[in-house]
Design a protein around this motif. Structure first.
Motif, PDB file in Angstrom:
ATOM      1  N   MET A   1       0.845  -1.184   0.000  1.00  0.00           N
ATOM      2  CA  MET A   1       0.000   0.000   0.000  1.00  0.00           C
ATOM      3  C   MET A   1       0.882   1.235   0.000  1.00  0.00           C
ATOM      4  O   MET A   1       1.915   1.285   0.665  1.00  0.00           O
ATOM      5  N   LYS A   2       0.450   2.229  -0.730  1.00  0.00           N
ATOM      6  CA  LYS A   2       1.173   3.496  -0.796  1.00  0.00           C
ATOM      7  C   LYS A   2       0.562   4.470   0.214  1.00  0.00           C
ATOM      8  O   LYS A   2      -0.657   4.501   0.405  1.00  0.00           O
ATOM      9  N   ILE A   3       1.421   5.266   0.828  1.00  0.00           N
ATOM     10  CA  ILE A   3       0.958   6.306   1.734  1.00  0.00           C
ATOM     11  C   ILE A   3       1.439   7.641   1.189  1.00  0.00           C
ATOM     12  O   ILE A   3       2.640   7.834   0.971  1.00  0.00           O
ATOM     13  N   GLU A   4       0.500   8.532   0.934  1.00  0.00           N
ATOM     14  CA  GLU A   4       0.816   9.877   0.450  1.00  0.00           C
ATOM     15  C   GLU A   4       0.641  10.849   1.603  1.00  0.00           C
ATOM     16  O   GLU A   4      -0.441  10.938   2.193  1.00  0.00           O
ATOM     17  N   ILE A   5       1.706  11.562   1.928  1.00  0.00           N
ATOM     18  CA  ILE A   5       1.674  12.523   3.029  1.00  0.00           C
ATOM     19  C   ILE A   5       1.932  13.906   2.444  1.00  0.00           C
ATOM     20  O   ILE A   5       2.895  14.105   1.698  1.00  0.00           O
ATOM     21  N   THR A   6       1.081  14.849   2.799  1.00  0.00           N
ATOM     22  CA  THR A   6       1.225  16.234   2.342  1.00  0.00           C
ATOM     23  C   THR A   6       1.210  17.155   3.546  1.00  0.00           C
ATOM     24  O   THR A   6       0.295  17.100   4.367  1.00  0.00           O
ATOM     25  N   SER A   7       2.228  18.009   3.654  1.00  0.00           N
ATOM     26  CA  SER A   7       2.161  19.084   4.646  1.00  0.00           C
ATOM     27  C   SER A   7       1.559  20.295   3.942  1.00  0.00           C
ATOM     28  O   SER A   7       1.735  20.479   2.733  1.00  0.00           O
ATOM     29  N   PHE A   8       0.840  21.111   4.705  1.00  0.00           N
ATOM     30  CA  PHE A   8       0.191  22.272   4.097  1.00  0.00           C
ATOM     31  C   PHE A   8      -0.020  23.359   5.136  1.00  0.00           C
ATOM     32  O   PHE A   8       0.063  23.124   6.337  1.00  0.00           O
ATOM     33  N   ARG A  91       5.098  25.702   6.888  1.00  0.00           N
ATOM     34  CA  ARG A  91       6.559  25.726   6.777  1.00  0.00           C
ATOM     35  C   ARG A  91       7.284  25.074   7.943  1.00  0.00           C
ATOM     36  O   ARG A  91       8.412  24.616   7.778  1.00  0.00           O
ATOM     37  N   HIS A  92       6.691  25.055   9.112  1.00  0.00           N
ATOM     38  CA  HIS A  92       7.409  24.598  10.300  1.00  0.00           C
ATOM     39  C   HIS A  92       6.817  23.308  10.873  1.00  0.00           C
ATOM     40  O   HIS A  92       7.342  22.225  10.669  1.00  0.00           O
ATOM     41  N   ARG A  93       5.720  23.448  11.612  1.00  0.00           N
ATOM     42  CA  ARG A  93       5.161  22.322  12.356  1.00  0.00           C
ATOM     43  C   ARG A  93       4.652  21.208  11.452  1.00  0.00           C
ATOM     44  O   ARG A  93       4.955  20.031  11.673  1.00  0.00           O
ATOM     45  N   SER A  94       3.897  21.555  10.427  1.00  0.00           N
ATOM     46  CA  SER A  94       3.349  20.508   9.550  1.00  0.00           C
ATOM     47  C   SER A  94       4.453  19.769   8.810  1.00  0.00           C
ATOM     48  O   SER A  94       4.375  18.549   8.617  1.00  0.00           O
ATOM     49  N   VAL A  95       5.488  20.486   8.414  1.00  0.00           N
ATOM     50  CA  VAL A  95       6.606  19.858   7.704  1.00  0.00           C
ATOM     51  C   VAL A  95       7.334  18.882   8.626  1.00  0.00           C
ATOM     52  O   VAL A  95       7.637  17.749   8.249  1.00  0.00           O
ATOM     53  N   HIS A 116       5.607  18.678   0.413  1.00  0.00           N
ATOM     54  CA  HIS A 116       5.454  19.849   1.275  1.00  0.00           C
ATOM     55  C   HIS A 116       4.883  20.966   0.399  1.00  0.00           C
ATOM     56  O   HIS A 116       5.608  21.747  -0.206  1.00  0.00           O
ATOM     57  N   ARG A 117       3.562  20.997   0.358  1.00  0.00           N
ATOM     58  CA  ARG A 117       2.853  21.861  -0.595  1.00  0.00           C
ATOM     59  C   ARG A 117       3.190  23.337  -0.475  1.00  0.00           C
ATOM     60  O   ARG A 117       3.362  24.031  -1.479  1.00  0.00           O
ATOM     61  N   ASP A 118       3.289  23.851   0.747  1.00  0.00           N
ATOM     62  CA  ASP A 118       3.425  25.304   0.937  1.00  0.00           C
ATOM     63  C   ASP A 118       4.772  25.724   1.497  1.00  0.00           C
ATOM     64  O   ASP A 118       4.930  26.860   1.943  1.00  0.00           O
ATOM     65  N   LEU A 119       5.741  24.864   1.415  1.00  0.00           N
ATOM     66  CA  LEU A 119       7.059  25.136   1.997  1.00  0.00           C
ATOM     67  C   LEU A 119       7.706  26.380   1.405  1.00  0.00           C
ATOM     68  O   LEU A 119       8.388  27.121   2.102  1.00  0.00           O
ATOM     69  N   ASP A 120       7.472  26.636   0.147  1.00  0.00           N
ATOM     70  CA  ASP A 120       8.123  27.767  -0.524  1.00  0.00           C
ATOM     71  C   ASP A 120       7.294  29.043  -0.531  1.00  0.00           C
ATOM     72  O   ASP A 120       7.694  30.033  -1.167  1.00  0.00           O
ATOM     73  N   LYS A 121       6.187  29.056   0.168  1.00  0.00           N
ATOM     74  CA  LYS A 121       5.375  30.279   0.238  1.00  0.00           C
ATOM     75  C   LYS A 121       6.089  31.328   1.091  1.00  0.00           C
ATOM     76  O   LYS A 121       6.887  31.001   1.955  1.00  0.00           O
ATOM     77  N   ASP A 122       5.780  32.581   0.847  1.00  0.00           N
ATOM     78  CA  ASP A 122       6.371  33.679   1.629  1.00  0.00           C
ATOM     79  C   ASP A 122       5.922  33.592   3.075  1.00  0.00           C
ATOM     80  O   ASP A 122       4.773  33.253   3.369  1.00  0.00           O
TER      81      ASP A 122
END
Length: 124
Positions: A1-8, A91-95, A116-122
């Motif tokens: 089984m594949k597990i997809e993890i996204t931080s946001f 950027r911090h906790r979710s990542v 990490h969907r939003d890691l590069d946001k301002d």
């Protein structure tokens, strides 16, 4: 089984997932001047979050619970479990939490896709 993890980041909307987790309860490195510009990929940020007893307990209980859920999902024949972990800006906790979850699932021999969907946001 594949597990997809996204931080946001909640500031940018919640992604679609089977399980959505909120890491905003953890101490926020954003408010620590020497950590603000760093992200959850940095050891200093991870150590800050896990430096609080509640932070360690949160991650330990969460990883145990999701490990159980993954085993149960696999028994039901699911081929993918999508997990999203959010904090305010993504950027911090979710990542940090997403990275720790990915590590645990890889140790358990799951195929893991980590984004990490939003890691590069301002920073705001």
């Amino acid at each position: 089984m594949k597990i997809e993890i996204t931080s946001f980041g909640h500031n940018y909307g919640v992604p679609e997932a089977d399980v959505i987790l909120d890491a905003r309860c953890l101490e926020n490195p954003f408010w620590v001047p020497e950590l603000k510009e760093k992200c959850g990929l940095n050891a200093e940020v991870r150590n800050y979050i896990l430096g609080f007893p509640e932070g360690r307990e949160f991650v330990e209980r969460l990883t145990d619970l999701l490990s159980l859920e993954a085993r149960m999902a696999m028994r039901r024949g699911l081929d993918c479990l999508r997990i999203a972990v959010g904090c305010t800006g993504g950027r911090h906790r979710s990542v940090t939490v997403a990275e720790l979850l990915a590590r645990r699932f890889r140790e358990e021999q799951y195929e893991v896709a980590l984004t990490h969907r939003d890691l590069d946001k301002d920073l705001r």
